[in-house]
Design an enzyme around this catalytic site. Structure first.
Site, mmCIF file in Angstrom:
data_model
loop_
_atom_site.group_PDB
_atom_site.id
_atom_site.type_symbol
_atom_site.label_atom_id
_atom_site.label_comp_id
_atom_site.label_asym_id
_atom_site.label_seq_id
_atom_site.Cartn_x
_atom_site.Cartn_y
_atom_site.Cartn_z
ATOM 1 N N ASP A 126 133.798 -34.897 0.201
ATOM 2 C CA ASP A 126 133.502 -35.066 -1.018
ATOM 3 C C ASP A 126 134.046 -35.041 -2.145
ATOM 4 O O ASP A 126 135.526 -34.410 -2.292
ATOM 5 C CB ASP A 126 131.567 -34.550 -1.522
ATOM 6 N N ASN A 184 119.918 -24.903 -1.124
ATOM 7 C CA ASN A 184 118.581 -26.105 -0.608
ATOM 8 C C ASN A 184 119.570 -26.668 0.852
ATOM 9 O O ASN A 184 118.552 -27.686 1.449
ATOM 10 C CB ASN A 184 119.162 -27.478 -1.614
ATOM 11 N N HIS A 191 122.245 -28.408 1.424
ATOM 12 C CA HIS A 191 122.767 -29.342 1.328
ATOM 13 C C HIS A 191 124.412 -29.457 1.967
ATOM 14 O O HIS A 191 124.917 -28.020 2.204
ATOM 15 C CB HIS A 191 123.215 -30.333 0.556
ATOM 16 N N GLU A 232 122.482 -33.997 0.664
ATOM 17 C CA GLU A 232 121.336 -33.573 -0.490
ATOM 18 C C GLU A 232 120.251 -34.091 0.254
ATOM 19 O O GLU A 232 120.129 -34.588 1.003
ATOM 20 C CB GLU A 232 120.932 -34.572 -1.701
HETATM 21 C C1 GLP Z 1 128.885 -27.828 -3.507
HETATM 22 C C2 GLP Z 1 130.226 -28.623 -2.711
HETATM 23 C C3 GLP Z 1 129.427 -28.299 -0.788
HETATM 24 C C4 GLP Z 1 129.550 -26.467 -0.523
HETATM 25 C C5 GLP Z 1 128.265 -26.147 -1.451
HETATM 26 C C6 GLP Z 1 128.284 -24.195 -1.619
HETATM 27 O O1 GLP Z 1 127.666 -28.598 -3.870
HETATM 28 N N1 GLP Z 1 129.752 -30.259 -2.409
HETATM 29 O O2 GLP Z 1 130.263 -28.831 0.016
HETATM 30 O O3 GLP Z 1 129.241 -25.953 0.463
HETATM 31 O O4 GLP Z 1 128.607 -26.642 -2.985
HETATM 32 O O5 GLP Z 1 129.088 -23.627 -2.787
HETATM 33 P P1 GLP Z 1 129.505 -22.517 -2.645
HETATM 34 O O6 GLP Z 1 130.710 -22.171 -1.501
HETATM 35 O O7 GLP Z 1 130.236 -22.135 -3.836
HETATM 36 O O8 GLP Z 1 127.650 -21.712 -2.670
#
Ligand code: GLP
Length: 235
Positions: A67, A135, A137, A142
Site C-alpha cells: 500500500d 481494527n 485491517h 479497512e
Molecule cells: C498500517 C499499514 C498496515 C499495518 C498496520 C499496522 O496501517 N498500512 O500494513 O499492518 O499499519 O501497523 P503497526 O505494525 O505499526 O501496528
C-alpha cells in the site's frame, strides 16, 4: 494454519525473517510481498543482517508492497516508499527497479490498474508478509461490507488515521486516502506470514483467526488461506 507464539519481538522477527530468507535461497528470483508499519521493522533488520553475513542474496529478488498513502511524494519521509528504502531496500543488494510500491502521486485509478498488471506480470507473490491493524485491517483493506478484491483506493478510517498519526507531526497531516492491494492479491500469495506483537494486538489477532470470517474484520479471510503462518509475540 500454523500459529507460533514467541516471548520476544526479536524472536518473532527472527522466525519471520527465516521464512523469507529460506524462500529467497530456494528461489533466487522470488517475488516477496512486503508490508510497512512498525511490526515488520525487526524482520527487515534481521534480513539485512543475513544479507551482510553473506547468507542471502537479493540481487534477483522482486518485491511488491501492499500500500501507499495517496498524495505523498515517494521522497516524503512518511511515504511507504521512503519507509521501504530506509528499512530494507537501501541496506541490501536489491535492484531498485525490482521494487514496487504503489505510486501515491499518480491518478489513483491509473495507479491501481497499473499495479494489478505489474503483480500479474511478475507471476504473483511467493511469500507475503503482513501486519495487522487494530481494527483488523490488512494493508489498507479497512472493515467494509464486502471484501475488496483488486488494488483500490480506500478512504482511511478515523481509527487507522489516529493509530498512524504517531508518525506524523499531527493527525491533520495523515492522508485521508490510500491505495492498497485487495484481498484477492493477498489471498493468491503462495504463502503468507502474519506478524503481530504486544498485548494491544492480542484481541484482534484472536478475533481474526478464531472468529467469524467477515469483511468487518478484513484479516479474518486469511483463515481460508492454505499456507499461512501467524507469529504472535507477547512483547
Ligand atoms: C498500517 C499499514 C498496515 C499495518 C498496520 C499496522 O496501517 N498500512 O500494513 O499492518 O499499519 O501497523 P503497526 O505494525 O505499526 O501496528
Amino acid at each position: 494454519m500454523e500459529w507460533i507464539t514467541t516471548e520476544t519481538y526479536a524472536e518473532m522477527s527472527r522466525k519471520a525473517a527465516n521464512l523469507f530468507a529460506a524462500t529467497v535461497i530456494l528461489k533466487p528470483n522470488a517475488v516477496l510481498g512486503l508490508a510497512t508499519g512498525s511490526t515488520p521493522i525487526g524482520t527487515y533488520d534481521r534480513l539485512v543482517e543475513m544479507y551482510k553475513a553473506g547468507d542471502v542474496d537479493f540481487s534477483r529478488v522482486r518485491t511488491v508492497n501492499l500500500d501507499e498513502y495517496c498524495g505523498l511524494d515517494p521522497a516524503n519521509d512518511q511515504s511507504y516508499r521512503w519507509f521501504m528504502n530506509h528499512h530494507l531496500f537501501h541496506r541490501i543488494n536489491i535492484e531498485p527497479s525490482n521494487t514496487y510500491v504503489p505510486n501515491g502521486l499518480l491518478e489513483p485509478e491509473r495507479a491501481c490498474a497499473e499495479y494489478d498488471q505489474t503483480i500479474e506480470r511478475l507471476g504473483g507473490v511467493d511469500i507475503q508478509l503482513l501486519g495487522i491493524g487494530l481494527n483488523g485491517h490488512i494493508g489498507f483493506n479497512e472493515p467494509h461490507d464486502s471484501f475488496d478484491l483488486g488494488t483500490h483506493v480506500i478512504k482511511l478510517s478515523d481509527s487507522t488515521r489516529a493509530a498512524n498519526a504517531r508518525f506524523f507531526a499531527s493527525i491533520d497531516e495523515v492522508p485521508k486516502a490510500a491505495i492498497t492491494v485487495g484481498m484477492r492479491t493477498i489471498m493468491q500469495a503462495k504463502r503468507i506470514v502474519l506478524v503481530a506483537n504486544g498485548p494491544q494486538k492480542y484481541e484482534i489477532v484472536k478475533r481474526a483467526f478464531e472468529g467469524e470470517v467477515t469483511p468487518a474484520v478484513p484479516a479474518s479471510i486469511l483463515q481460508l488461506h492454505p499456507n499461512i503462518t501467524v507469529i504472535y509475540s507477547k512483547e
